[in-house]
Structures are given as C-alpha cells and as structure tokens.
Design a protein around this motif. Sequence first.
Motif, PDB file in Angstrom:
ATOM      1  N   GLY A 128       0.879  -1.184   0.156  1.00 25.45           N
ATOM      2  CA  GLY A 128      -0.035   0.039  -0.053  1.00 25.45           C
ATOM      3  C   GLY A 128       0.779   1.177   0.039  1.00 25.45           C
ATOM      4  N   LEU A 131      -2.908   0.728   4.347  1.00 32.10           N
ATOM      5  CA  LEU A 131      -3.775  -0.673   3.720  1.00 32.10           C
ATOM      6  C   LEU A 131      -5.043   0.173   3.147  1.00 32.10           C
ATOM      7  CD1 LEU A 131      -2.990  -3.611   5.592  1.00 32.10           C
ATOM      8  CD2 LEU A 131      -1.594  -2.810   3.861  1.00 32.10           C
ATOM      9  N   ASP A 132      -5.869   0.633   4.075  1.00 37.54           N
ATOM     10  CA  ASP A 132      -7.245   1.472   3.682  1.00 37.54           C
ATOM     11  C   ASP A 132      -7.156   2.424   4.785  1.00 37.54           C
ATOM     12  OD1 ASP A 132      -8.034   0.383   6.275  1.00 37.54           O
ATOM     13  OD2 ASP A 132      -8.580  -1.692   4.998  1.00 37.54           O
ATOM     14  N   ASP A 133      -8.321   3.195   4.961  1.00 34.53           N
ATOM     15  CA  ASP A 133      -8.482   4.132   5.863  1.00 34.53           C
ATOM     16  C   ASP A 133      -8.581   3.892   7.197  1.00 34.53           C
ATOM     17  OD1 ASP A 133      -8.823   5.832   3.671  1.00 34.53           O
ATOM     18  OD2 ASP A 133     -11.189   6.031   3.915  1.00 34.53           O
ATOM     19  N   ASP A 134      -8.380   2.753   7.687  1.00 36.26           N
ATOM     20  CA  ASP A 134      -8.558   2.292   9.151  1.00 36.26           C
ATOM     21  C   ASP A 134      -7.246   1.207   9.493  1.00 36.26           C
ATOM     22  OD1 ASP A 134     -11.227   3.470   9.472  1.00 36.26           O
ATOM     23  OD2 ASP A 134     -12.190   1.637   8.301  1.00 36.26           O
TER      24      ASP A 134
END
Length: 254
Positions: free
Chosen positions: A25, A39-42
Amino acid sequence: MSPADVAPTDPARTADSADAADVPGRLLTSGSSADLYALDDDRVLRRYRDGRDVGPERALLDHLAAHGFPAPRVHGDAGPGLVMDWLHGPTMLQALGAGEMSLHDAGDLLADLHRRLHAVPPPLGWHAAGLPAGAPSGPVVVHLDLHPGTVVLSERGPHVVDWSHARLGTPELDVAVTSLVVAEVVVDAGGDYSQAARALLASFLHASGTNPLPALDEAAALRAADPQLVPGERELVHDAAALVRTLVELTTHP
C-alpha cells in the motif's frame, strides 16, 4: 498505529526497499527498523525489514487489548509485519510542539500510562522475541521506549505504539528508560527545547511515584546498546543518567 511511530520516509531508500509488487500500500513512513504502509483508511501494516518473527509482539498486543490497555489493535500478521488499527491523531510530541498540551499534563499522562501498563498481569509463558535465554526479566510488562513520540493522541484517547522493545521487567526499569529518553533531549538540545524537556522530566518523575534509581544503570546500558540510536545519541546517555540521578535526589532530599 500512527505514522509518527517511525521516522519520516527517505524517498531514496524507499525506491530500493522493495520491488513494486511487494509494496502492500502507500508508504507512510520509514524508520530504522520498520516501514509503515496504509492498507486502507482504518488499517496500517508495520513491516520489519529484518524479517523478524512478529508472533511474540502480536501475542503481547492481543494480551494488552484483552486487559483494556490502550495499544494498537492487531487485525492479523503478514510475514514480518503486523496489520493494525490506523490511529489517527498527533503524537504527544507533536501536541506539545503545537502548544496543544501542557508539559504538566504530558508528565501526568506518561506516568499514568506506565502505571496502567505495569498493572496488567504478564502473559503466561510469554517471552519477547530476540532475548537470549537468561536475560534479565521481571514481574511486569515493560515498554522500554514509552515517551512523547510513542504516544498517539487518537480520537479514542491516548494509545501507546511501537512495542518492538517490550519485554518483562520491573516498573523501575521502564520509568528509568523513559526518564533517560527525555533527559537526553535536555542535555543535547539547548535553548527552549532543553528547558521544556527538563520541565517534562521533572513533571514525569514527580507524577510517576516510582524511583528509577535502582534500575538507572541497567537502563543506561540498554540505551547505550540500542542499535536504533542515531550517531551522537549514544554519547548523551551518560550525561542524561547523571541528570536523572540529580533530579531524583533533589526531589527525595530537597
């Protein structure tokens, strides 16, 4: 886990660190031993470059979470890395620099986090990765790098990050290491930073209620042997230890 957990990314280093297909990411930061990816928003991935076994660190973080201590929640592991909550918010160090937190409150918070951590029962049969057999131990979990740069003031409250140094030890050792880290800024920075760090150190020592002197020599040896210290930091440890000893003795025998 906060991006402030490791040092700012070195663009030149990241080009050589991994093949493009190996990048999970967006690279947030890169420190002396680990890279942090979004990896993502969280969720983030904190991946060690030395390929270490992250099993013991995951077991410890799971144990701390089960006992309500504010450490990053682990979602899983991926080779030499841990997938964890992305803790959005400034570090205590950033909040202090921005004038959003007082030195007195910071000292109180550091002391409270130490007390809460040392009150957690140690995980049965747990042993920190990389420690040789017969290494010094103790009755509580110790972080051994708990300072304003490893406390994230997230939306869910303060959380302690970067558990790569954690092991079993004594509260005195943990408090001594934190005291040394802050004292190193006092003896090195000069000017306003030095004065602020000295006030923070005095506040922390007063609030902690734990005398670090019995473990100060052991803490200084650990700091001096830390391979993650940058050039020039190792030479500060001796003077930092002398300052901590002086401040404690002045408090004990004014």
